[in-house]
Design a protein around this motif. Structure first.
Motif, PDB file in Angstrom:
ATOM      1  N   PRO A  29       0.826  -1.208   0.000  1.00 22.41           N
ATOM      2  CA  PRO A  29       0.000   0.000   0.000  1.00 22.41           C
ATOM      3  C   PRO A  29       0.862   1.261   0.000  1.00 22.41           C
ATOM      4  N   VAL A  30       0.392   2.283  -0.709  1.00 19.07           N
ATOM      5  CA  VAL A  30       1.095   3.557  -0.805  1.00 19.07           C
ATOM      6  C   VAL A  30       0.062   4.674  -0.671  1.00 19.07           C
ATOM      7  N   THR A  31       0.358   5.654   0.173  1.00 22.06           N
ATOM      8  CA  THR A  31      -0.480   6.846   0.286  1.00 22.06           C
ATOM      9  C   THR A  31       0.136   7.923  -0.593  1.00 22.06           C
ATOM     10  N   LEU A  32      -0.683   8.497  -1.482  1.00 18.77           N
ATOM     11  CA  LEU A  32      -0.220   9.555  -2.391  1.00 18.77           C
ATOM     12  C   LEU A  32      -0.882  10.874  -2.022  1.00 18.77           C
ATOM     13  N   PHE A  33      -0.092  11.938  -1.988  1.00 16.94           N
ATOM     14  CA  PHE A  33      -0.587  13.271  -1.669  1.00 16.94           C
ATOM     15  C   PHE A  33      -0.035  14.238  -2.709  1.00 16.94           C
ATOM     16  N   TYR A  34      -0.920  15.007  -3.331  1.00 19.06           N
ATOM     17  CA  TYR A  34      -0.496  15.945  -4.364  1.00 19.06           C
ATOM     18  C   TYR A  34      -1.555  17.030  -4.511  1.00 19.06           C
ATOM     19  N   LYS A  35      -1.185  18.109  -5.159  1.00 17.74           N
ATOM     20  CA  LYS A  35      -2.121  19.187  -5.441  1.00 17.74           C
ATOM     21  C   LYS A  35      -2.811  18.883  -6.758  1.00 17.74           C
ATOM     22  N   LYS A  36      -4.120  18.842  -6.730  1.00 23.10           N
ATOM     23  CA  LYS A  36      -4.900  18.427  -7.898  1.00 23.10           C
ATOM     24  C   LYS A  36      -4.575  19.254  -9.142  1.00 23.10           C
ATOM     25  N   LEU A  47       8.887  13.301  -7.207  1.00 26.76           N
ATOM     26  CA  LEU A  47       8.292  12.461  -6.161  1.00 26.76           C
ATOM     27  C   LEU A  47       9.152  12.525  -4.912  1.00 26.76           C
ATOM     28  N   LEU A  48       8.514  12.763  -3.773  1.00 23.79           N
ATOM     29  CA  LEU A  48       9.168  12.658  -2.475  1.00 23.79           C
ATOM     30  C   LEU A  48       8.617  11.405  -1.818  1.00 23.79           C
ATOM     31  N   LEU A  49       9.451  10.378  -1.676  1.00 23.10           N
ATOM     32  CA  LEU A  49       9.028   9.077  -1.158  1.00 23.10           C
ATOM     33  C   LEU A  49       9.498   8.921   0.282  1.00 23.10           C
ATOM     34  N   ASN A  50       8.563   8.637   1.163  1.00 25.94           N
ATOM     35  CA  ASN A  50       8.810   8.470   2.581  1.00 25.94           C
ATOM     36  C   ASN A  50       8.514   7.020   2.977  1.00 25.94           C
ATOM     37  N   GLY A  56       6.983  -2.562  13.845  1.00 21.64           N
ATOM     38  CA  GLY A  56       5.534  -2.742  13.782  1.00 21.64           C
ATOM     39  C   GLY A  56       4.761  -1.442  13.847  1.00 21.64           C
ATOM     40  N   ILE A  57       5.417  -0.316  13.592  1.00 21.93           N
ATOM     41  CA  ILE A  57       4.771   0.992  13.671  1.00 21.93           C
ATOM     42  C   ILE A  57       4.099   1.309  12.341  1.00 21.93           C
ATOM     43  N   SER A  58       2.855   1.760  12.416  1.00 20.73           N
ATOM     44  CA  SER A  58       2.099   2.125  11.219  1.00 20.73           C
ATOM     45  C   SER A  58       2.398   3.563  10.830  1.00 20.73           C
ATOM     46  N   GLU A  59       2.485   3.803   9.532  1.00 20.97           N
ATOM     47  CA  GLU A  59       2.661   5.142   8.985  1.00 20.97           C
ATOM     48  C   GLU A  59       1.289   5.644   8.549  1.00 20.97           C
ATOM     49  N   GLU A  60       0.549   6.197   9.498  1.00 19.33           N
ATOM     50  CA  GLU A  60      -0.794   6.672   9.186  1.00 19.33           C
ATOM     51  C   GLU A  60      -0.721   8.037   8.509  1.00 19.33           C
ATOM     52  N   PRO A  61      -1.584   8.275   7.517  1.00 16.10           N
ATOM     53  CA  PRO A  61      -1.593   9.590   6.871  1.00 16.10           C
ATOM     54  C   PRO A  61      -1.962  10.680   7.881  1.00 16.10           C
ATOM     55  N   THR A  62      -1.141  11.690   7.978  1.00 14.10           N
ATOM     56  CA  THR A  62      -1.394  12.827   8.861  1.00 14.10           C
ATOM     57  C   THR A  62      -1.110  14.113   8.101  1.00 14.10           C
ATOM     58  N   TRP A  63      -1.680  15.201   8.594  1.00  2.96           N
ATOM     59  CA  TRP A  63      -1.452  16.499   7.974  1.00  2.96           C
ATOM     60  C   TRP A  63      -0.033  16.960   8.251  1.00  2.96           C
ATOM     61  N   SER A  64       0.609  17.502   7.243  1.00  2.00           N
ATOM     62  CA  SER A  64       1.959  18.015   7.382  1.00  2.00           C
ATOM     63  C   SER A  64       2.090  19.294   6.563  1.00  2.00           C
ATOM     64  N   ASN A  65       2.455  20.377   7.227  1.00  2.00           N
ATOM     65  CA  ASN A  65       2.676  21.626   6.492  1.00  2.00           C
ATOM     66  C   ASN A  65       3.797  21.473   5.477  1.00  2.00           C
ATOM     67  N   LEU A  66       4.823  20.712   5.828  1.00  2.00           N
ATOM     68  CA  LEU A  66       5.943  20.506   4.916  1.00  2.00           C
ATOM     69  C   LEU A  66       5.500  19.750   3.660  1.00  2.00           C
ATOM     70  N   ASN A  67       4.681  18.704   3.837  1.00  2.00           N
ATOM     71  CA  ASN A  67       4.173  17.973   2.673  1.00  2.00           C
ATOM     72  C   ASN A  67       3.294  18.870   1.811  1.00  2.00           C
ATOM     73  N   THR A  68       2.533  19.757   2.458  1.00  2.00           N
ATOM     74  CA  THR A  68       1.701  20.697   1.708  1.00  2.00           C
ATOM     75  C   THR A  68       2.570  21.639   0.884  1.00  2.00           C
ATOM     76  N   LEU A  69       3.683  22.077   1.467  1.00  2.00           N
ATOM     77  CA  LEU A  69       4.623  22.921   0.734  1.00  2.00           C
ATOM     78  C   LEU A  69       5.160  22.182  -0.496  1.00  2.00           C
ATOM     79  N   TYR A  70       5.571  20.925  -0.306  1.00  2.00           N
ATOM     80  CA  TYR A  70       6.058  20.141  -1.439  1.00  2.00           C
ATOM     81  C   TYR A  70       4.973  19.991  -2.510  1.00  2.00           C
ATOM     82  N   ALA A  71       3.739  19.737  -2.090  1.00  2.00           N
ATOM     83  CA  ALA A  71       2.637  19.606  -3.054  1.00  2.00           C
ATOM     84  C   ALA A  71       2.423  20.923  -3.807  1.00  2.00           C
ATOM     85  N   ASP A  72       2.500  22.041  -3.090  1.00  2.00           N
ATOM     86  CA  ASP A  72       2.366  23.354  -3.742  1.00  2.00           C
ATOM     87  C   ASP A  72       3.468  23.591  -4.773  1.00  2.00           C
ATOM     88  N   LEU A  73       4.635  23.008  -4.531  1.00  2.00           N
ATOM     89  CA  LEU A  73       5.762  23.149  -5.461  1.00  2.00           C
ATOM     90  C   LEU A  73       5.691  22.159  -6.630  1.00  2.00           C
TER      91      LEU A  73
END
Length: 152
Positions: A29-36, A47-50, A56-73
């Protein structure tokens, strides 16, 4: 395409069978975040891949100002929910521990390769991978165990 694995991992595969967590090429599974407005499926998006894939730690989708900046770029920000993490339960975590830890790294590489692969022909399958970015347009990031993942 066969992935080269240690003989002990292949032996384990034979004993357990080809279940999703221990498959040679599982569906990751992969979560994708981008500006439409900036989305292009022609392989040109950076692509910025994290990833994390440990303890056993889950990488749950969370809000990130930094990711929003990358999406804006114009970046697509992707989180790979690779084996070793807890995203798909205990078997997903156990499938990449100790002697099978290499699976965490192979999964991360497989996600990058899939997202940078060719776009699906016909455009009918939205779940199909490929066409998001291209080789040379992928940046990776991770902290703690994810930093080891990026460094490897």
């Amino acid at each position: 395409q066969n992935v080269a694995l240690h003989a002990s991992v292949l032996e384990e595969q034979k004993k357990k069978g080809d279940v999703p967590a221990t498959a040679l090429r599982p569906r990751i599974p992969v979560t994708l975040f981008y500006k439409k407005e900036k989305f292009r499926r022609d392989g040109s998006m950076p692509l910025l891949l994290n990833g994390y894939g440990s303890y056993g730690i889950s990488e749950e989708p969370t809000w990130s100002n930094l990711n929003t900046l990358y999406a804006d770029l114009g970046f697509m920000v992707a989180t790979a929910h690779i084996r070793g993490g807890g995203d798909l339960g205990e078997p997903w975590y156990q499938a990449a521990k100790f002697l099978t830890k290499k699976r965490t790294f192979l999964d991360f590489i497989a996600v990058a390769e899939a997202l940078a692969g060719p776009a699906p022909v016909g455009g009918g399958d939205e779940a199909a991978v490929g066409g998001y970015t291209s080789v040379g347009n992928v940046a990776i990031v991770g902290g703690s165990a994810g930093g080891m993942l990026g460094g490897a």
